[in-house]
Design a protein around this motif. Structure first.
Motif, PDB file in Angstrom:
ATOM      1  N   PRO A 142       0.867  -1.387   0.043  1.00  0.00           N
ATOM      2  CA  PRO A 142      -0.130   0.202   0.080  1.00  0.00           C
ATOM      3  C   PRO A 142       0.869   1.259   0.000  1.00  0.00           C
ATOM      4  O   PRO A 142       1.943   1.075   0.679  1.00  0.00           O
ATOM      5  CB  PRO A 142      -0.707  -0.198   1.374  1.00  0.00           C
ATOM      6  N   ASN A 143       0.463   2.262  -0.487  1.00  0.00           N
ATOM      7  CA  ASN A 143       1.339   3.534  -0.716  1.00  0.00           C
ATOM      8  C   ASN A 143       1.625   4.007   0.467  1.00  0.00           C
ATOM      9  O   ASN A 143       2.771   4.637   0.579  1.00  0.00           O
ATOM     10  CB  ASN A 143       1.070   4.616  -1.699  1.00  0.00           C
ATOM     11  N   PHE A 144       0.768   4.074   1.581  1.00  0.00           N
ATOM     12  CA  PHE A 144       1.157   4.726   2.851  1.00  0.00           C
ATOM     13  C   PHE A 144       2.313   3.781   3.546  1.00  0.00           C
ATOM     14  O   PHE A 144       2.926   4.655   4.337  1.00  0.00           O
ATOM     15  CB  PHE A 144       0.124   5.021   3.726  1.00  0.00           C
ATOM     16  N   VAL A 145       2.257   2.781   3.271  1.00  0.00           N
ATOM     17  CA  VAL A 145       3.337   1.861   3.901  1.00  0.00           C
ATOM     18  C   VAL A 145       4.585   2.275   3.233  1.00  0.00           C
ATOM     19  O   VAL A 145       5.694   2.632   3.918  1.00  0.00           O
ATOM     20  CB  VAL A 145       3.030   0.427   3.540  1.00  0.00           C
ATOM     21  N   ALA A 147       5.324   4.976   1.853  1.00  0.00           N
ATOM     22  CA  ALA A 147       5.712   6.533   2.217  1.00  0.00           C
ATOM     23  C   ALA A 147       6.228   6.233   3.731  1.00  0.00           C
ATOM     24  O   ALA A 147       7.300   7.081   3.930  1.00  0.00           O
ATOM     25  CB  ALA A 147       4.206   7.334   2.393  1.00  0.00           C
ATOM     26  N   GLY A 148       5.942   5.564   4.484  1.00  0.00           N
ATOM     27  CA  GLY A 148       6.147   5.380   5.855  1.00  0.00           C
ATOM     28  C   GLY A 148       7.849   4.884   5.794  1.00  0.00           C
ATOM     29  O   GLY A 148       8.818   5.465   6.427  1.00  0.00           O
ATOM     30  N   VAL A 149       8.146   3.850   4.975  1.00  0.00           N
ATOM     31  CA  VAL A 149       9.339   3.473   4.788  1.00  0.00           C
ATOM     32  C   VAL A 149      10.120   4.588   4.189  1.00  0.00           C
ATOM     33  O   VAL A 149      11.501   4.688   4.783  1.00  0.00           O
ATOM     34  CB  VAL A 149       9.436   2.257   3.880  1.00  0.00           C
ATOM     35  N   LEU A 152      11.137   7.169   6.970  1.00  0.00           N
ATOM     36  CA  LEU A 152      12.021   6.333   7.792  1.00  0.00           C
ATOM     37  C   LEU A 152      13.665   6.783   7.194  1.00  0.00           C
ATOM     38  O   LEU A 152      14.428   6.774   7.546  1.00  0.00           O
ATOM     39  CB  LEU A 152      11.693   5.053   8.017  1.00  0.00           C
ATOM     40  N   VAL A 251      -0.689  12.309   4.386  1.00  0.00           N
ATOM     41  CA  VAL A 251       0.846  11.980   5.289  1.00  0.00           C
ATOM     42  C   VAL A 251       1.792  13.123   4.990  1.00  0.00           C
ATOM     43  O   VAL A 251       2.531  13.399   5.994  1.00  0.00           O
ATOM     44  CB  VAL A 251       1.341  10.618   4.540  1.00  0.00           C
TER      45      VAL A 251
END
Lengths: 306, 333
Positions: A142-145, A147-149, A152, A251
């Motif tokens: 998923p694109n928010f995952v 994004a999170g990575v 980070l 985000v």
């Protein structure tokens, strides 16, 4: 030409249906949009209703509403941004969303086509397997995952890129990557499959026999038919990018239509929500139409009047 | 595999072909593991998913075996006596704390992931079921009715494809929340609402595929024979056509589940999905991102929910592709 007209008609009907549906939904809710959940004095309530034409019979409201939307492009006042019209808000935020969406599509195409071509050139070798595995994973994330990575790694890990807002071009990098890379993965797979199918054809062998370098063969001859499935995919890809921007804009605090939409849903600002849905529906329909035309132009087998 | 075309035609059964394809076995293994963990959640020696411990706040992955809070265990055994009894028998009063880290309130991330799996998987499967029912009904009707109705129904499907359904879902969920009291009166709570709405927007592809298959089947003689024997239209649809649709439905189903789960994750990420204290992977990912500050880079709160989503969705997608290829009646290329 007939197909185009029929498609336009279909789009118009869908737009009408969406507008009507939202109209019904909004009007069916208890209270007025400006109460913020509080009970108000009946006189105040009557004034509010009258000021926004919400006290007329439903049929009359509907006709007036349709007239406003389609004849004057007036989508009404925003219920949450009290001094603004929906049209103003959209005019401000649409360019931002288009910019982000455009960059994301550029990322998807550049990375996807490049990776797909690389994998096709080095078919069966470890490069191919690596690229295809990454593509399978990338298409599922998923694109928010993602994004999170990315945040980070590039913001907290390496302190390379800014994370929120849109004040410098550098601010565009992470959101575009997060939004576009999942589609790059699908494009890579499609392009690779297309290329492999084409590269086995006789006319490719002829081109090679004429002495063209493998790269030239790839770019000038094989790419065009191999691009067809990619072009078909661009329609759904754009729709997906626009949908994905809902989350990505939130985000990364990008002030585009997507972030406005989510806020409007939470704040019960249905005029704004409807306006955003309308714009997106029109964008996606236009994109699909453009894709079909492009497909017709690219594939010489399809007649001139697609 | 060097088999001659003749040999390939005399095919092995589709499960065997499915398992032979590269990547299917790891994908199946991963999915079954996740499913098992989700089902066995009450039995696993982990803290409860809502249990807060100030002293564990912000801990990174650092597994340690500790004694469970007896109060918490007592509540657990009231909720689920059998499961807690089994857990006690297997693992005693201890539990594994901090395997995947803890969040800002000291809640164990591994526990939340396992319990969140139940919600994500349940909503995914249930919403897919809703979309299957809708899609099959629509496609079956369109294919069998034919002519004007078929064209109309398929035009509607085509038109709906243009509408960005994520937006409609968000709007619907937001609007219907205002009506929460009335909905609860007829037994629809937020989770049921969520899966109904998600299912209601995900049936389009299934409808198209089913209709295509119905049209292909209509050419075959067994339907003409049944009609000649006087089988009525409804019975024809249910007893004769429907069983032959199962193949395409299963494949389409396997490819719908990841899309539906993704939609649920998106909604939960935006705060419109599962409501607290329930967790789903989407809400966990959202919390993880929120908790990223320059002061405490709690990467485990972002990476592990992300991995869970990526692995599950990726495995489902792989499985769906392999299933579709394995069930394909054409000889392999």
């Amino acid at each position: 030409m007939r197909a185009v007209v029929s498609r336009l008609l279909g789009t118009a009907l869908v737009v009408l249906a969406v507008v009507s549906l939202t109209f019904v939904l909004v009007r069916s809710l208890p209270g007025t949009p400006f109460q913020d959940g509080k009970d108000v004095d009946p006189a105040v309530r009557a004034n509010i209703l009258r000021a926004y034409d919400l006290d007329a019979p439903l049929g009359e409201q509907y006709v007036r509403y349709l007239g406003d939307v389609f004849l004057r492009f007036d989508l009404g006042p925003s219920f949450s941004y009290r001094d603004y019209d929906v049209t103003e808000i959209l005019a401000e935020s649409l360019p931002v969303s288009l910019l982000l969406g455009g960059c994301a599509m550029a990322v998807a195409l550049v990375v996807g086509l490049g990776a797909g071509a690389l994998a096709a050139r080095r078919r069966g070798q470890w490069t191919d397997t690596l690229v295809m595995t990454l593509a399978s994973v990338g298409a599922a994330v998923p694109n928010f995952v993602l994004a999170g990575v990315l945040v980070l790694v590039f913001v907290f890990g390496a302190h390379l890129l800014p994370v929120a807002g849109l004040s410098t071009p550098a601010h565009l990098v992470l959101p575009s990557l997060a939004l576009g890379l999942p589609y790059a993965a699908s494009i890579a797979r499609l392009f690779r499959t297309g290329l492999l199918e084409v590269l086995g054809e006789d006319w490719i062998r002829t081109a090679r026999a004429k002495g063209l370098s493998p790269t030239a063969v790839l770019v000038r001859h094989a790419a065009r038919p191999a691009l067809l499935p990619v072009v078909s995919f661009l329609g759904p890809a754009l729709a997906g990018v626009l949908s994905g921007s809902l989350v990505i804009e939130r985000v990364f605090a990008v002030p585009g239509m997507g972030s406005h939409f989510v806020e409007s849903a939470f704040a019960a600002d249905y005029n704004l929500a409807l306006g955003v849905i309308l714009v997106y529906t029109l964008l996606v329909s236009a994109a699909n139409l453009a894709v079909d035309v492009a497909y017709g132009l690219l594939d010489p087998r399809i007649g001139a009047d697609a | 595999m060097t088999t001659s075309p003749g040999e390939r035609q005399a095919r092995s059964s589709w499960p065997r072909r499915l398992l032979r394809r590269p990547g299917t076995r790891p994908a199946l293994a991963a999915l079954l593991t996740i499913l098992a963990l989700a089902l066995l959640a009450p039995v696993l020696p982990l803290p409860q998913q809502g249990e807060t411990h100030a002293e564990r706040a912000g801990r990174g992955p650092s597994p340690s075996w500790q004694t469970a809070d007896p109060q918490v265990l007592r509540f657990a055994s009231e909720d689920r006596p059998t499961a807690t009894a089994v857990r006690r028998a297997l693992f005693g009063d201890g539990e594994l704390v901090g395997l995947l880290g803890c969040d800002a309130l000291g809640r164990d991330e591994a526990a939340r992931l396992v319990w969140g799996a139940r919600v994500s998987l349940l909503v995914g499967l249930a919403a897919t079921l809703v979309s299957v029912v809708l899609g099959v009904a629509w496609g079956l009707a369109a294919g069998l009715l034919g002519g004007f109705w078929d064209r109309l129904m398929m035009r509607i499907v085509d038109a709906l494809y243009a509408v960005p359904l994520l937006f409609v879902v968000i709007l619907l969920v937001a609007v219907l929340r205002e009506r929460a009291a009335e909905l609860r009166a007829i037994g629809i709570d937020r989770t049921v609402l969520l899966l109904l709405v998600i299912g209601a927007v995900s049936w389009l592809t299934m409808a198209r595929i089913v209709r295509g298959q119905v049209l292909a089947l209509a050419e075959r003689e067994f339907l003409t024979a049944a009609r000649a024997l006087g089988v009525g239209p409804v019975r024809l649809a249910l007893r004769h056509v429907l069983p032959n649709l199962m193949g395409v439905v299963v494949v389409s189903l396997t490819l719908t589940v990841p899309r539906v789960m993704l939609l649920e994750a998106f909604l939960s990420f935006l705060g419109l999905g599962v409501e607290a204290p329930g967790v789903s992977w989407g809400t966990l990912a959202a919390e993880g991102l929120e908790n990223l500050t320059p002061v405490s880079v709690s990467w485990w709160l972002v990476v592990f929910p992300g991995l869970a989503l990526a692995i599950t969705l990726g495995a489902l997608g792989l499985l769906g592709d392999s299933l579709r290829d394995a069930l394909d009646p054409r000889p392999s290329r």
